[in-house]
Scaffold this motif. Structure first.
Motif, short mmCIF file in Angstrom:
data_model
loop_
_atom_site.label_atom_id
_atom_site.label_comp_id
_atom_site.label_asym_id
_atom_site.label_seq_id
_atom_site.Cartn_x
_atom_site.Cartn_y
_atom_site.Cartn_z
N PRO A 12 53.72 -62.57 104.93
CA PRO A 12 53.72 -61.78 103.69
C PRO A 12 53.66 -60.28 103.97
O PRO A 12 53.21 -59.86 105.04
N GLU A 59 48.04 -60.19 95.63
CA GLU A 59 48.21 -61.00 94.44
C GLU A 59 49.66 -60.92 93.98
O GLU A 59 50.31 -59.88 94.14
N VAL A 60 50.14 -62.00 93.43
CA VAL A 60 51.50 -62.06 92.89
C VAL A 60 51.38 -62.41 91.41
O VAL A 60 50.72 -63.39 91.05
N THR A 61 52.00 -61.62 90.55
CA THR A 61 51.99 -61.90 89.12
C THR A 61 53.40 -61.87 88.57
O THR A 61 54.26 -61.11 89.05
N SER A 62 53.65 -62.71 87.60
CA SER A 62 54.95 -62.72 86.92
C SER A 62 54.80 -63.59 85.68
O SER A 62 53.74 -64.16 85.42
N SER A 99 60.70 -66.68 88.00
CA SER A 99 59.94 -65.55 87.48
C SER A 99 60.80 -64.64 86.63
O SER A 99 61.98 -64.43 86.91
N LYS A 112 49.42 -65.92 87.79
CA LYS A 112 48.81 -65.04 88.79
C LYS A 112 48.32 -65.87 89.97
O LYS A 112 47.61 -66.86 89.79
N THR A 113 48.73 -65.47 91.17
CA THR A 113 48.39 -66.17 92.40
C THR A 113 47.84 -65.18 93.41
O THR A 113 48.46 -64.15 93.66
N TYR A 170 46.53 -64.54 97.45
CA TYR A 170 46.73 -65.13 98.78
C TYR A 170 46.03 -64.29 99.87
O TYR A 170 45.80 -63.09 99.69
N HIS A 182 55.99 -68.22 93.46
CA HIS A 182 55.44 -66.92 93.85
C HIS A 182 55.59 -66.65 95.35
O HIS A 182 55.85 -65.51 95.75
N ASP A 221 59.05 -65.67 95.81
CA ASP A 221 59.27 -64.33 95.26
C ASP A 221 58.96 -63.23 96.27
O ASP A 221 59.61 -62.17 96.26
N ILE A 222 57.97 -63.45 97.14
CA ILE A 222 57.61 -62.41 98.11
C ILE A 222 58.31 -62.61 99.45
O ILE A 222 57.97 -61.99 100.46
#
Length: 234
Positions: free
Chosen positions: A115, A121-124, A136, A147-148, A150, A177, A180-181
């Motif tokens: 990562p 944090e990942v939000t969408s 997303s 919201k996740t 990690y 998520h 997404d990253i």
């Protein structure tokens, strides 16, 4: 695991549910460690080889006319292993579902690459397309907020082991998520293209902390890191 309102029971060998390890059972809840490859509940193709079916058979001791049954509180994807809780009465089910967003859920995942940050944090907003695939969007009027969190536990040349905290419980949330990253979960054929890790999706529900529906005592249920994960990260 902290104490509940009664001691755990060991299942009889005759009705022991396949693909499930019982972590705790009392009059209100039953908590299991689900193996990967087992559905939580039935779908159009699979009716009886599910965690829900096997546990109903277990509490009914093979007698389908028994009034005993288990109730769905939440789900894990077929290919996700780990902690899964069922209620044994309607009141327990209602309480757990009402309070679900307040409970702590932690996962382990092996992802491709590393990562952008060691912790984040990942939000969408997540929505589903016609092919039942989640994705997303930034449009809050169309998707549901997700919201996740990690944290990177360990990395090697190809993979990273992450500890993941689930703040919301949307369908396929962690898988979307991480994709997404730029770090899809290993073995994910829907949201990534990486080969399977020893024949499975590398996502495991490692820990769940709840308040017991009757005693209101805090209870934490944990499982260790799957052997397949250890082998990949060694």
């Amino acid at each position: 695991m902290s104490e509940g309102n009664s001691k755990s029971k060991k299942p009889s060998r005759k009705h022991k549910p396949p693909g499930l390890k019982i972590l705790h059972e009392d009059r209100d809840i039953i908590v299991v460690d689900k193996s990967e490859g087992l559905l939580t509940i039935s779908n159009d193709k699979v009716k009886d080889k599910t965690a829900h079916f096997f546990l109903n058979n277990y509490v009914q001791k093979g007698n389908p006319k028994s009034r005993d049954r288990v109730f769905i509180v939440h789900r894990l994807d077929r290919d996700t292993s780990g902690v899964l809780v069922f209620a044994k009465n309607q009141n327990a089910k209602a309480y757990l579902q009402e309070e679900w967003s307040q409970f702590n859920k932690k996962y382990y995942a092996i992802v491709l690459g590393k990562p952008p940050e060691m912790e984040g944090e990942v939000t969408s907003y997540l929505m589903e397309n016609s092919a039942y695939r989640m994705y997303s969007t930034k449009d809050s009027s169309k998707g549901k907020f997700a919201k996740t969190g990690y944290k990177v536990v360990k990395s090697n040349a190809h993979y990273s082991l992450l500890e993941i905290e689930l703040f919301t419980g949307r369908k396929n949330q962690i898988r979307v998520h991480m994709s997404d990253i730029g770090c899809p979960i290993a073995g994910d054929k829907v949201y990534g293209k990486d080969p399977k890790v020893r024949g499975r999706l590398a996502l495991h529900a490692a820990s769940l902390t709840i308040l017991h529906p009757y005693s209101k005592k805090e209870m934490t249920f944990e499982t260790g890191l799957p052997n397949e994960f250890k082998a990949v990260m060694s």
